[in-house]
Design an enzyme around this catalytic site. Structure first.
Site, PDB file in Angstrom:
ATOM      1  N   ASN A 121       0.917  -1.187   0.255  1.00  0.00           N
ATOM      2  CA  ASN A 121       0.332  -0.346  -0.344  1.00  0.00           C
ATOM      3  C   ASN A 121       1.396   1.372   0.196  1.00  0.00           C
ATOM      4  O   ASN A 121       1.621   1.709   1.097  1.00  0.00           O
ATOM      5  CB  ASN A 121      -1.016  -0.211   0.869  1.00  0.00           C
ATOM      6  CG  ASN A 121      -1.866   0.882   1.626  1.00  0.00           C
ATOM      7  OD1 ASN A 121      -2.071   1.807   1.037  1.00  0.00           O
ATOM      8  ND2 ASN A 121      -1.981   1.179   2.588  1.00  0.00           N
ATOM      9  N   LYS A 167       0.403   4.332  -0.309  1.00  0.00           N
ATOM     10  CA  LYS A 167      -0.525   4.978   0.267  1.00  0.00           C
ATOM     11  C   LYS A 167      -0.473   6.745  -0.967  1.00  0.00           C
ATOM     12  O   LYS A 167       0.039   6.754  -1.738  1.00  0.00           O
ATOM     13  CB  LYS A 167      -0.527   5.924   1.763  1.00  0.00           C
ATOM     14  CG  LYS A 167       0.091   4.419   2.366  1.00  0.00           C
ATOM     15  CD  LYS A 167      -0.166   4.421   3.396  1.00  0.00           C
ATOM     16  CE  LYS A 167       0.079   3.320   4.746  1.00  0.00           C
ATOM     17  NZ  LYS A 167      -0.230   3.525   6.152  1.00  0.00           N
ATOM     18  N   HIS A 194      -9.186   1.491   4.321  1.00  0.00           N
ATOM     19  CA  HIS A 194      -8.452   1.443   5.506  1.00  0.00           C
ATOM     20  C   HIS A 194      -8.639   1.943   6.961  1.00  0.00           C
ATOM     21  O   HIS A 194      -9.095   3.335   6.347  1.00  0.00           O
ATOM     22  CB  HIS A 194      -7.119   1.636   4.506  1.00  0.00           C
ATOM     23  CG  HIS A 194      -5.606   1.714   5.187  1.00  0.00           C
ATOM     24  ND1 HIS A 194      -5.718   2.354   6.344  1.00  0.00           N
ATOM     25  CD2 HIS A 194      -5.148   1.021   5.206  1.00  0.00           C
ATOM     26  CE1 HIS A 194      -4.077   2.579   6.396  1.00  0.00           C
ATOM     27  NE2 HIS A 194      -4.430   1.233   5.879  1.00  0.00           N
ATOM     28  N   GLU A 196      -7.113   4.900   7.210  1.00  0.00           N
ATOM     29  CA  GLU A 196      -6.597   6.286   7.486  1.00  0.00           C
ATOM     30  C   GLU A 196      -8.103   6.904   6.945  1.00  0.00           C
ATOM     31  O   GLU A 196      -8.577   7.751   6.568  1.00  0.00           O
ATOM     32  CB  GLU A 196      -5.558   5.866   6.597  1.00  0.00           C
ATOM     33  CG  GLU A 196      -4.410   6.342   7.314  1.00  0.00           C
ATOM     34  CD  GLU A 196      -2.884   5.400   6.764  1.00  0.00           C
ATOM     35  OE1 GLU A 196      -3.124   5.225   5.399  1.00  0.00           O
ATOM     36  OE2 GLU A 196      -2.118   5.537   7.055  1.00  0.00           O
ATOM     37  N   GLU A 228      -5.229  -4.872  10.511  1.00  0.00           N
ATOM     38  CA  GLU A 228      -4.572  -4.036  10.936  1.00  0.00           C
ATOM     39  C   GLU A 228      -4.111  -3.269  11.619  1.00  0.00           C
ATOM     40  O   GLU A 228      -5.212  -1.965  12.240  1.00  0.00           O
ATOM     41  CB  GLU A 228      -4.063  -2.662   9.907  1.00  0.00           C
ATOM     42  CG  GLU A 228      -4.360  -3.347   8.552  1.00  0.00           C
ATOM     43  CD  GLU A 228      -3.266  -2.567   7.218  1.00  0.00           C
ATOM     44  OE1 GLU A 228      -2.333  -2.566   6.792  1.00  0.00           O
ATOM     45  OE2 GLU A 228      -4.065  -1.118   6.845  1.00  0.00           O
ATOM     46  N   GLY A 246       2.221   1.894  10.929  1.00  0.00           N
ATOM     47  CA  GLY A 246       3.424   3.510  10.858  1.00  0.00           C
ATOM     48  C   GLY A 246       4.207   3.904  11.663  1.00  0.00           C
ATOM     49  O   GLY A 246       4.429   4.828  12.657  1.00  0.00           O
ATOM     50  N   SER A 271       3.377  -2.554  10.576  1.00  0.00           N
ATOM     51  CA  SER A 271       4.764  -1.886  10.671  1.00  0.00           C
ATOM     52  C   SER A 271       4.674  -3.508  10.265  1.00  0.00           C
ATOM     53  O   SER A 271       6.336  -3.749  10.915  1.00  0.00           O
ATOM     54  CB  SER A 271       5.108  -1.992  12.408  1.00  0.00           C
ATOM     55  OG  SER A 271       4.881  -0.469  12.438  1.00  0.00           O
TER      56      SER A 271
HETATM   57  P1  PGA Z   1       3.208   0.794   7.897  1.00  0.00           P
HETATM   58  O1  PGA Z   1       0.951   0.624   7.344  1.00  0.00           O
HETATM   59  O2  PGA Z   1       3.044  -1.191   7.438  1.00  0.00           O
HETATM   60  O3  PGA Z   1       3.288   1.897   7.124  1.00  0.00           O
HETATM   61  O4  PGA Z   1       2.635   0.247   9.046  1.00  0.00           O
HETATM   62  C1  PGA Z   1       0.654  -1.002   6.961  1.00  0.00           C
HETATM   63  C2  PGA Z   1      -1.035   0.507   6.135  1.00  0.00           C
HETATM   64  O5  PGA Z   1      -1.382   0.967   6.266  1.00  0.00           O
HETATM   65  O6  PGA Z   1      -1.682  -0.642   5.171  1.00  0.00           O
END
Ligand code: PGA
Length: 260
Positions: free
Chosen positions: A9, A11, A95, A97, A167, A173, A213
């Site tokens: 992903n 983003k 997601h 976000e 997640e 992140g 992560s």
């Molecule tokens: P990350 O994000 O690997 O940077 O923690 C995962 C995601 O948001 O799908």
């Protein structure tokens, strides 16, 4: 057996030019891997160029979002037909976000899931609790509600086309991954819920990814767990070396560690 699925992903990162150079690195890095499905989800603006750059490779393309309608007066939105036309096979939906910054509800996500299936896109539906919900021990309940609502009214046949991604918001992140045991606890719980609702056959067919992560050095331990079928990778998918290493580690571990 569910062959591992690793989705990147990206983003809101990578211009088209940057995307093309990343794709080149990923193609080269994963071209020998056969026992792992690899998906990359660039921003909308790079989808067309990346689709062309992926021609002849086994890497699949996904979008990061879409609107539930096929067309209409929805300024700034992108429809399933549009991403399909560009060659997307997958689409990330719900997601955290999107839920957090754009106010997406389970109901809205549910509409998107239904349209995605209608247009033969494979939805990667994200669920997961916040830190507060984990600490107050509501995490199982929170995720159950997200699953029940975002997958409401789907037939058994349709449910089998969905990929789920657990997640935990506190792990996205932050560099703070869920432990393999925490991921397995939730993901085996999710599979139990699917089993109760749709039966064993369907529950066994559904991929449940872990995201938050994921890095080359924690992939093997996570995917060794019976209900971790792959990963949704954010930060570490932005560099060809780390993403490739994650794919290779998942492919290797699934042959060795999950054999039983
Ligand atoms: P990350 O994000 O690997 O940077 O923690 C995962 C995601 O948001 O799908």
């Amino acid at each position: 057996m569910r062959k591992p699925l690793i989705a990147g992903n990206w983003k809101m990162f990578k211009t088209t030019e940057e995307a093309l150079s990343l794709v080149e690195g990923i193609r080269a890095g994963v071209h020998k891997v056969t026992n792992c499905t690899v998906v990359i989800c660039p921003p909308f603006t790079a989808l067309d160029a990346v689709a062309k750059a992926l021609k002849g490779s086994s890497v699949d393309l996904g979008a990061q979002n879409m609107h539930p309608q096929t067309e209409g007066a929805y300024t700034g939105e992108i429809s399933p037909v549009m991403i399909k036309e560009l060659g997307c096979r997958y689409v990330i939906l719900g997601h955290s976000e999107r839920r957090q910054y754009f106010g997406e509800s389970d109901l809205f996500i549910n509409q998107k899931v239904k349209t995605a299936i209608k247009y033969s896109l494979i939805p990667i539906v994200c669920v997961g609790e916040t830190l507060e919900q984990r600490e107050s021990k509501q995490f199982l309940e929170v995720v159950k509600k997200q699953i029940d609502c975002s997958l409401a009214d789907l037939t058994k046949e349709d449910i089998a086309k969905v990929v789920l991604a657990y997640e935990p918001v506190w792990a996205i992140g932050t560099g703070r991954t869920a432990s393999p045991e925490q991921a397995e606890q939730m993901q085996s719980y999710i599979r139990r819920l699917l089993n109760e609702k749709y039966g064993q056959d369907v529950a066994q067919k559904i991929w449940i990814l872990y995201g938050g992560s994921v890095k080359p050095d924690n992939m093997a331990a996570l995917i060794a767990k019976p209900n971790v079928d792959g990963a949704l990778v954010g930060g570490a998918s932005l560099k060809a070396e780390s993403f490739t290493e994650i794919v290779l580690n998942a492919a290797k571990e699934s042959l060795v560690g999950k054999a039983s």
